[in-house]
Scaffold this motif. Structure first.
Motif, PDB file in Angstrom:
ATOM      1  N   TRP A 218       0.865  -1.179   0.000  1.00 54.34           N
ATOM      2  CA  TRP A 218       0.000   0.000   0.000  1.00 54.34           C
ATOM      3  C   TRP A 218       0.900   1.227   0.000  1.00 54.34           C
ATOM      4  O   TRP A 218       1.975   1.198   0.596  1.00 54.34           O
ATOM      5  CB  TRP A 218      -0.856   0.082   1.257  1.00 54.34           C
TER       6      TRP A 218
ATOM      7  N   ASN B  67      -2.918   0.198  -8.300  1.00 58.03           N
ATOM      8  CA  ASN B  67      -3.905   1.239  -8.536  1.00 58.03           C
ATOM      9  C   ASN B  67      -3.237   2.350  -9.348  1.00 58.03           C
ATOM     10  O   ASN B  67      -2.109   2.742  -9.048  1.00 58.03           O
ATOM     11  CB  ASN B  67      -4.387   1.780  -7.189  1.00 58.03           C
TER      12      ASN B  67
ATOM     13  N   ASN C 192      -9.151  -1.148   1.847  1.00 60.34           N
ATOM     14  CA  ASN C 192      -9.126  -0.640   0.471  1.00 60.34           C
ATOM     15  C   ASN C 192      -9.139   0.892   0.420  1.00 60.34           C
ATOM     16  O   ASN C 192      -9.443   1.465  -0.614  1.00 60.34           O
ATOM     17  CB  ASN C 192     -10.289  -1.213  -0.323  1.00 60.34           C
TER      18      ASN C 192
ATOM     19  N   CYS D 155      -9.460   2.295  -4.783  1.00 58.95           N
ATOM     20  CA  CYS D 155      -9.227   2.877  -3.455  1.00 58.95           C
ATOM     21  C   CYS D 155     -10.181   4.045  -3.217  1.00 58.95           C
ATOM     22  O   CYS D 155     -10.971   4.399  -4.087  1.00 58.95           O
ATOM     23  CB  CYS D 155      -7.776   3.345  -3.320  1.00 58.95           C
TER      24      CYS D 155
END
Length: 144
Positions: A11, A103, A84, A139
């Protein structure tokens, strides 16, 4: 800890700014769980980060949702965020090549690829980046 090359999930923490809620990576933190790639971990036990177990259906990888729960047990500052909320991704290694699925917001993080290459020890590998616009890597900052 993984000495490389490694695969795993990650992340990039960020804040969301403005009405469009674009990602501000000015004070980002890379949260990553690198593990030896499938070939490198064959027959090797104890190669996972301390306190973490593979949690995919096949038992050979991490899922973001289940891993976030384990991660936030150790990080109280992250507990208020859903798994998320932040832009996320995965590094996979197949046939000696690394693919980073992520992402698309992460592209706006100035040195994202260099940071991922360093953390996952991909310096000697060909690396391909795939900005995945699917719901899989959706996200908080993505349009609903």
């Amino acid at each position: 800890m993984c000495e490389g090359p490694c695969e795993g999930i990650f992340w990039f923490t960020c804040s969301f700014e403005g009405e469009e809620e674009w990602c501000d990576f000015s004070e980002t933190e890379l949260l990553a769980l690198p593990v030896p790639d499938q070939e490198g971990r064959a027959g090797k036990e104890g190669r996972l980060p301390e306190g973490f177990d593979f949690n995919s259906r096949r038992g050979d990888a991490f899922t973001h949702k289940k891993t976030w729960a384990m991660l936030t047990e150790k990080r109280k500052d992250l507990r208020r965020y859903a798994w998320n909320y932040f832009p996320r991704g995965r590094v996979e290694i197949r046939h000696g090549k690394a693919v980073i699925y992520m992402n698309p917001c992460i592209v706006d993080c100035e040195d994202f690829q260099e940071r991922l290459v360093k953390v996952f020890h991909l310096e000697r590998m060909k690396v391909r980046v795939v900005a995945d616009c699917s719901w899989h890597y959706h996200c908080h900052g993505d349009g609903r």
